[in-house]
Write an enzyme that holds these catalytic residues in place. Structure first.
Site, PDB file in Angstrom:
ATOM      1  N   LYS A  32     -39.327   7.967  54.486  1.00  0.00           N
ATOM      2  CA  LYS A  32     -40.457   7.361  53.775  1.00  0.00           C
ATOM      3  C   LYS A  32     -41.714   7.373  54.648  1.00  0.00           C
ATOM      4  O   LYS A  32     -42.792   7.781  54.225  1.00  0.00           O
ATOM      5  CB  LYS A  32     -40.094   5.933  53.356  1.00  0.00           C
ATOM      6  CG  LYS A  32     -41.258   5.102  52.853  1.00  0.00           C
ATOM      7  CD  LYS A  32     -41.879   5.705  51.588  1.00  0.00           C
ATOM      8  CE  LYS A  32     -43.226   5.116  51.276  1.00  0.00           C
ATOM      9  NZ  LYS A  32     -43.244   4.069  50.345  1.00  0.00           N
ATOM     10  N   GLY A  57     -62.515  13.698  50.942  1.00  0.00           N
ATOM     11  CA  GLY A  57     -63.139  12.483  50.416  1.00  0.00           C
ATOM     12  C   GLY A  57     -63.534  11.551  51.553  1.00  0.00           C
ATOM     13  O   GLY A  57     -63.566  11.961  52.728  1.00  0.00           O
ATOM     14  N   CYS A 104     -50.794   1.693  51.437  1.00  0.00           N
ATOM     15  CA  CYS A 104     -49.649   2.401  52.034  1.00  0.00           C
ATOM     16  C   CYS A 104     -49.993   3.275  53.226  1.00  0.00           C
ATOM     17  O   CYS A 104     -49.461   3.065  54.318  1.00  0.00           O
ATOM     18  CB  CYS A 104     -48.966   3.239  50.963  1.00  0.00           C
ATOM     19  SG  CYS A 104     -48.453   2.247  49.568  1.00  0.00           S
ATOM     20  N   THR A 109     -40.689  -0.341  52.138  1.00  0.00           N
ATOM     21  CA  THR A 109     -40.795   0.559  53.289  1.00  0.00           C
ATOM     22  C   THR A 109     -40.476  -0.241  54.547  1.00  0.00           C
ATOM     23  O   THR A 109     -41.196  -1.185  54.881  1.00  0.00           O
ATOM     24  CB  THR A 109     -42.228   1.130  53.363  1.00  0.00           C
ATOM     25  OG1 THR A 109     -42.488   1.790  52.119  1.00  0.00           O
ATOM     26  CG2 THR A 109     -42.392   2.097  54.504  1.00  0.00           C
TER      27      THR A 109
HETATM   28  C1  UGA Z   1     -49.013   6.657  48.446  1.00  0.00           C
HETATM   29  C2  UGA Z   1     -48.079   7.865  48.281  1.00  0.00           C
HETATM   30  O1  UGA Z   1     -48.757   8.930  47.597  1.00  0.00           O
HETATM   31  C3  UGA Z   1     -46.832   7.495  47.503  1.00  0.00           C
HETATM   32  O2  UGA Z   1     -45.937   8.592  47.454  1.00  0.00           O
HETATM   33  C4  UGA Z   1     -46.149   6.309  48.228  1.00  0.00           C
HETATM   34  O3  UGA Z   1     -44.974   5.904  47.549  1.00  0.00           O
HETATM   35  C5  UGA Z   1     -47.119   5.163  48.300  1.00  0.00           C
HETATM   36  O4  UGA Z   1     -48.276   5.567  49.034  1.00  0.00           O
HETATM   37  C6  UGA Z   1     -46.393   4.030  48.997  1.00  0.00           C
HETATM   38  O5  UGA Z   1     -46.046   4.185  50.167  1.00  0.00           O
HETATM   39  O6  UGA Z   1     -46.055   3.050  48.334  1.00  0.00           O
HETATM   40  P1  UGA Z   1     -50.890   5.475  46.924  1.00  0.00           P
HETATM   41  O7  UGA Z   1     -51.241   4.692  48.142  1.00  0.00           O
HETATM   42  O8  UGA Z   1     -50.741   4.777  45.635  1.00  0.00           O
HETATM   43  O9  UGA Z   1     -49.506   6.285  47.158  1.00  0.00           O
HETATM   44  O10 UGA Z   1     -52.070   6.504  46.718  1.00  0.00           O
HETATM   45  P2  UGA Z   1     -52.320   8.085  46.836  1.00  0.00           P
HETATM   46  O11 UGA Z   1     -52.538   8.623  45.491  1.00  0.00           O
HETATM   47  O12 UGA Z   1     -51.310   8.740  47.677  1.00  0.00           O
HETATM   48  O13 UGA Z   1     -53.737   8.069  47.589  1.00  0.00           O
HETATM   49  C7  UGA Z   1     -53.872   7.473  48.872  1.00  0.00           C
HETATM   50  C8  UGA Z   1     -55.258   7.710  49.426  1.00  0.00           C
HETATM   51  O14 UGA Z   1     -55.460   9.076  49.730  1.00  0.00           O
HETATM   52  C9  UGA Z   1     -56.396   7.354  48.460  1.00  0.00           C
HETATM   53  O15 UGA Z   1     -57.418   6.712  49.191  1.00  0.00           O
HETATM   54  C10 UGA Z   1     -56.875   8.695  47.932  1.00  0.00           C
HETATM   55  O16 UGA Z   1     -58.230   8.695  47.531  1.00  0.00           O
HETATM   56  C11 UGA Z   1     -56.654   9.560  49.141  1.00  0.00           C
HETATM   57  N1  UGA Z   1     -56.486  10.988  48.827  1.00  0.00           N
HETATM   58  C12 UGA Z   1     -55.405  11.417  48.143  1.00  0.00           C
HETATM   59  C13 UGA Z   1     -57.453  11.887  49.253  1.00  0.00           C
HETATM   60  O17 UGA Z   1     -58.461  11.510  49.884  1.00  0.00           O
HETATM   61  N2  UGA Z   1     -57.274  13.208  48.985  1.00  0.00           N
HETATM   62  C14 UGA Z   1     -56.200  13.675  48.306  1.00  0.00           C
HETATM   63  O18 UGA Z   1     -56.105  14.898  48.096  1.00  0.00           O
HETATM   64  C15 UGA Z   1     -55.239  12.760  47.867  1.00  0.00           C
END
Ligand code: UGA
Length: 431
Positions: free
Chosen positions: A206, A255, A262, A121
């Site tokens: 991105k 949450g 990220c 990124t």
């Molecule tokens: C995120 C993006 O979802 C990916 O598409 C992106 O490629 C990635 O960052 C990156 O830039 O490399 P990631 O950080 O692995 O992925 O995790 P997520 O599953 O997106 O969750 C991020 C945070 O949001 C976590 O703390 C999760 O608990 C929180 N979250 C997610 C919520 O609180 N509520 C939700 O409904 C979804």
């Protein structure tokens, strides 16, 4: 296609192994001898579903190899991907040291036909900057530069790569566009759209995607706060909102705030990019502020349940989400020290994040749920690991001190169920 992937961190290794599984010949490069040695011997340095198996099959097929430093010659390479880290710098901007170092290594060895692709990124304008650098140092090269951001979630990264909603790439030349098309042709053939745009738009897309998702989470977390002061329930609100296809139901889980490597870093970098451009991104800034507020609200709620002085808190889960060992920017890192400061003793357990957490938190680490819960006054459901969400709240309560309290930050149970389980004070986030 013949591909060099620089960086065997999260982005580089997952992308390299997945590209190899699509039939390309991939060399993953790193400057860390221990890492390369371990990878060559069949090790997998990352906690990621499906990655060890993928590394094994692609190494066995001969499509994936590793190299300590760049290979002697890049003549065979159709593309060199830069998959090194762009961490958050002290000033909140993206730290481009590793990208610059990798590009600086590649540049003297580059052949005219090779496309340099940023997978990491990177701030919008990076492709232009690298091209200008190339034109200065190697003016004889035609200058093929591209951006190909990844949209991989930790825990489901392999699946996200191989079954993407979309692939986004942006090359500055026809040749670069054709090389990226050929690289992703197997995924296009399997029905996954490949959007080929300009490099600047790919770079910004991105950040925009991550900032939008972070905003969606912050929005629902604000609604959760409002629900806690009314009779509304954020689960029902999110369900009603999400059934509107224009909104969509994903990323509406309330949450303790978003964390990870990220969203916090990319939202911060985007505000800096925008500030430098003289166009403040107020909504992204508000999402960041709301994320801080979401964690402060949780701290306040737990502190108001009962006096924390001399109490023992059991924390189930520490990582920023389930299915990862990553502790970076985990809400636990903010919430637990704040509760400690109010006089609580903290015990915690996590299925994967303990070794990272031990470097970051001065708390008691437990090796079983039973020892974590024993003699505790308050239990916090911090991370939605199935090991913990599958527990019966009555069993949890029975293992704790009398008159125990519970803070369910992942909305696993209803307040009624927790009351029935025997808890004296209950806090279900957003209820
Ligand atoms: C995120 C993006 O979802 C990916 O598409 C992106 O490629 C990635 O960052 C990156 O830039 O490399 P990631 O950080 O692995 O992925 O995790 P997520 O599953 O997106 O969750 C991020 C945070 O949001 C976590 O703390 C999760 O608990 C929180 N979250 C997610 C919520 O609180 N509520 C939700 O409904 C979804």
């Amino acid at each position: 296609m013949n591909i060099i992937m620089i960086g065997t961190g999260y982005v580089g290794l997952v992308s390299g192994a997945c590209l190899a599984s699509l039939g390309h010949t991939v060399t993953c490069v790193d400057i860390d001898p221990a890492k390369i040695d371990s990878l060559e011997k069949g090790g997998c340095p990352l906690y990621e579903n499906g990655l060890p198996e993928l590394l094994k099959t692609t190494q066995k097929s001969g499509n994936l190899t590793f190299s300590l430093g760049l290979p002697e010659s890049l003549e065979d390479a159709d593309a060199v991907f830069l998959g090194v880290g762009t961490p958050q710098g002290d000033d909140g901007k993206a730290d481009m040291r590793f990208i610059n170092a990798a590009f600086g290594d590649v540049l003297p060895k580059l052949y005219p036909h090779t496309v340099v692709v940023t997978k990491s990124t990177v701030p919008v304008g990076t492709a232009d900057r690298l091209l200008a650098w190339m034109k200065t140092d190697r003016p004889e090269l035609p200058g093929h530069i591209a951006s190909n951001p990844e949209f991989l979630r930790e825990g489901t990264a392999v699946q996200d790569f191989l079954k993407p909603d979309r692939i986004v790439s942006g090359a500055n030349t026809e040749h670069g566009t054709a090389v990226l098309k050929a690289i992703y042709q197997p995924l296009e053939d399997a029905g996954h759209p490949h959007l080929q745009i300009d490099p600047q738009s790919a770079e910004l897309a991105k950040y925009a995607a991550n900032a939008f998702l972070a905003t969606k989470i912050s929005f629902i977390n604000e609604m959760a706060g409002l629900c806690e002061h009314t009779k509304a329930d954020v689960g029902a609100v999110a369900q009603a909102m999400g059934m509107d296809n224009r909104i969509g139901k994903r990323f509406l889980r309330a949450g303790p705030g978003y964390g990870g490597s990220c969203f916090p870093k990319d939202t911060s970098a985007l505000t800096h990019i925008a500030k430098e451009a003289g166009i403040p991104v107020q909504i992204t800034q508000a999402a960041i502020d709301a994320n801080t507020a979401a964690q402060e609200r949780v701290i306040e709620k737990i502190s108001n349940m009962t006096s924390l002085e001399g109490k023992t808190i059991a924390c189930l889960g520490l990582t920023f989400k389930a299915d990862t060992d990553d502790m970076r920017d985990s809400p636990a890192l903010t919430i637990l020290p704040a509760l400690q400061a109010k006089g609580a003793h903290i015990k915690a357990i996590d299925p994967a994040g303990m070794s990272q957490a031990k470097k970051l938190l001065d708390i008691t680490f437990c090796d079983s749920v039973a020892t974590c819960l024993a003699k505790s006054d308050i239990v916090i459901m911090m991370t939605e690991w199935p090991e913990y969400t599958g527990l019966n709240p009555a069993d949890i309560c029975a293992m704790m001190n009398q008159h125990a309290s519970i803070a369910d930050l992942r909305r696993v149970w209803t307040p009624e169920r927790l009351k029935q389980a025997g808890f004296k004070n209950t806090y279900v986030l957003g209820s």
